[in-house]
Scaffold this active site. Structure first.
Site, PDB file in Angstrom:
ATOM      1  N   THR A  16      47.239  32.035  45.127  1.00  0.00           N
ATOM      2  CA  THR A  16      48.416  31.197  44.882  1.00  0.00           C
ATOM      3  C   THR A  16      49.670  32.005  44.554  1.00  0.00           C
ATOM      4  O   THR A  16      50.772  31.648  44.957  1.00  0.00           O
ATOM      5  CB  THR A  16      48.117  30.246  43.698  1.00  0.00           C
ATOM      6  OG1 THR A  16      47.028  29.425  44.083  1.00  0.00           O
ATOM      7  CG2 THR A  16      49.298  29.382  43.346  1.00  0.00           C
ATOM      8  N   SER A  61      38.549  32.237  47.245  1.00  0.00           N
ATOM      9  CA  SER A  61      37.237  31.629  47.556  1.00  0.00           C
ATOM     10  C   SER A  61      36.543  32.437  48.655  1.00  0.00           C
ATOM     11  O   SER A  61      35.333  32.325  48.841  1.00  0.00           O
ATOM     12  CB  SER A  61      37.402  30.195  48.047  1.00  0.00           C
ATOM     13  OG  SER A  61      38.387  29.532  47.328  1.00  0.00           O
ATOM     14  N   ASP A  92      40.544  31.748  41.379  1.00  0.00           N
ATOM     15  CA  ASP A  92      39.213  31.113  41.428  1.00  0.00           C
ATOM     16  C   ASP A  92      38.052  32.095  41.259  1.00  0.00           C
ATOM     17  O   ASP A  92      37.077  31.786  40.593  1.00  0.00           O
ATOM     18  CB  ASP A  92      39.051  30.325  42.735  1.00  0.00           C
ATOM     19  CG  ASP A  92      39.949  29.096  42.756  1.00  0.00           C
ATOM     20  OD1 ASP A  92      40.419  28.691  41.669  1.00  0.00           O
ATOM     21  OD2 ASP A  92      40.179  28.539  43.845  1.00  0.00           O
ATOM     22  N   THR A 168      36.088  34.590  32.142  1.00  0.00           N
ATOM     23  CA  THR A 168      35.638  33.419  32.887  1.00  0.00           C
ATOM     24  C   THR A 168      36.858  32.550  33.133  1.00  0.00           C
ATOM     25  O   THR A 168      37.708  32.433  32.248  1.00  0.00           O
ATOM     26  CB  THR A 168      34.629  32.606  32.021  1.00  0.00           C
ATOM     27  OG1 THR A 168      33.542  33.464  31.691  1.00  0.00           O
ATOM     28  CG2 THR A 168      34.100  31.389  32.738  1.00  0.00           C
ATOM     29  N   GLN A 280      23.978  29.036  29.626  1.00  0.00           N
ATOM     30  CA  GLN A 280      25.009  28.165  30.206  1.00  0.00           C
ATOM     31  C   GLN A 280      26.175  27.975  29.241  1.00  0.00           C
ATOM     32  O   GLN A 280      27.226  27.469  29.627  1.00  0.00           O
ATOM     33  CB  GLN A 280      24.407  26.781  30.516  1.00  0.00           C
ATOM     34  CG  GLN A 280      23.392  26.788  31.628  1.00  0.00           C
ATOM     35  CD  GLN A 280      22.770  25.426  31.875  1.00  0.00           C
ATOM     36  OE1 GLN A 280      23.258  24.406  31.409  1.00  0.00           O
ATOM     37  NE2 GLN A 280      21.692  25.411  32.618  1.00  0.00           N
TER      38      GLN A 280
HETATM   39  N1  ASP Z   1      42.377  28.888  45.410  1.00  0.00           N
HETATM   40  C1  ASP Z   1      43.288  29.880  44.918  1.00  0.00           C
HETATM   41  C2  ASP Z   1      42.591  31.214  44.943  1.00  0.00           C
HETATM   42  O1  ASP Z   1      41.735  31.471  44.140  1.00  0.00           O
HETATM   43  C3  ASP Z   1      43.740  29.537  43.533  1.00  0.00           C
HETATM   44  C4  ASP Z   1      44.603  30.576  42.880  1.00  0.00           C
HETATM   45  O2  ASP Z   1      45.081  31.503  43.461  1.00  0.00           O
HETATM   46  O3  ASP Z   1      44.849  30.433  41.709  1.00  0.00           O
HETATM   47  O4  ASP Z   1      42.897  32.014  45.792  1.00  0.00           O
END
Ligand code: ASP
Length: 344
Positions: A16, A61, A92, A168, A280
């Protein structure tokens, strides 16, 4: 002490932070060469900032061991030329990447700081500028002896510098997106940046950095839950060449005491799979001697993950198997802190 003659390599992987809005308001990655346009404050730093980016920036991701190896390669290739490294990364999977890099970059004697943002850098209310500018400043901090102050892989986010393999992601919206539940923060940025010098991880005396590339991804995470069926649990026994399971248990490392459950775990261990017990709970530690259920797991050969995060557990197992160690050697290494990932 800020070293104004220092130089930092800023590595953009995606996420982002590097997005801007197009005419229709949709988010798209911006040309990283235009960074100065969005963050004019960069010009005010006296130290040198060079940039490099992944040819295809990714949403985090899509991060994986190959991309971690690419980051290691960029850092190794440029290691001698820079005082510190800042990696812009999606939030993420940032905790996984920071954990993996902490093992892959052995005996680090310079800072490697990951940061990102919840709002794109092109947005007025972005948290990205603050995160980026302070991460850069931390990357050139020196001790009075002139050596880098930070000598480990960290995440800097929302005023906190945290040991990377202790973090985390805790929030999908809030600017405070990361936490280090089981280890104190390494620095807090307010009007001044206050460092916990006593907590910093230091390279072994007389050692030189070593860059590791091989990770073995044959690792699974199995999170137990009340009502989990034997079929669901047993499905993991059929994964070809599986080397390790991070077993996410309850509380201090408890799990069902039912025979079917114990039989399946025993079967994994007989298959030679390393089973690492990780809680957990967000904070606290596994202690399998505390309850009967934990004791049974221990008797079967399940290993304690102590207070490790799931992210660091996955990375540590991939790393240890990637080194080509025997199961016996891996069991010993899992009891030890390699780069401060567990409290021993
Ligand atoms: N989905 C994005 C990523 O992890 C969210 C972010 O950048 O904060 O690349």
């Amino acid at each position: 002490m800020l070293d104004h003659n220092a130089s930092v390599l800023l590595i953009y992987t995606g996420g982002t932070i590097g997005m801007v809005e197009d005419a229709e308001g949709a988010l798209m990655p911006f040309d990283f060469n235009a960074l100065q346009e969005f963050v004019p404050e960069l010009k005010r730093f006296q130290f040198t900032i060079d940039t490099i980016q992944f040819e295809n920036p990714v949403d985090s991701s899509d991060m994986n061991p190959d991309k971690w190896a690419k980051l290691v390669w960029i850092i190794e290739d440029n290691y001698a030329g820079y005082d510190g490294f800042v990696i812009l990364h999606g939030t993420d999977t940032m905790a996984y990447s920071a954990s993996a890099l902490s093992f892959m970059l052995e005996n680090l004697d310079k800072p490697v700081i990951l940061t990102g943002s919840q709002l794109p850098i092109g947005k007025i209310r972005t948290d990205g500028k603050e995160n980026l500018l302070t991460a850069l400043e931390i990357a050139v901090e020196k001790t009075p002896e002139g050596t880098p102050l930070v000598t480990e892989v960290c995440i800097f986010f929302q005023n906190l510098l945290m040991r990377g393999n202790r973090t985390t992601k805790i929030n999908a919206d809030n600017f405070k997106a990361f936490n280090s539940f089981n280890f104190p923060v390494l620095a807090e940025a307010g009007t001044q940046i206050r460092y916990r010098h006593d907590l910093m991880h230091r390279p072994l005396r007389g050692s030189t950095p070593k860059f590791h590339y091989a990770l073995d991804p044959k690792v699974a995470i199995v999170k137990i839950f009340p009502g989990m069926s034997a079929e669901v649990l047993k499905a993991n026994s059929t994964i070809p060449h599986l080397k390790a399971i991070v077993l996410e248990t309850y509380g201090a490392g408890d799990a069902p005491r039912e025979q079917w459950f114990l039989d399946i775990v025993e079967e994994w261990i007989k298959q030679g799979i390393v089973v690492l017990n990780v809680t957990q709970c967000a904070s606290g530690s596994v202690d399998m001697s505390r309850y009967q259920a934990g004791k049974r797991l221990q008797e079967l050969g399940v290993l304690s993950g102590y207070d490790i995060t799931t992210e660091a557990a996955v990375a540590k197992l991939m790393f240890l198997f990637g080194l080509g160690l025997t199961r016996g050697e891996i069991k010993i290494a899992l009891k030890m802190s390699i780069v401060g990932e567990i409290t021993v």
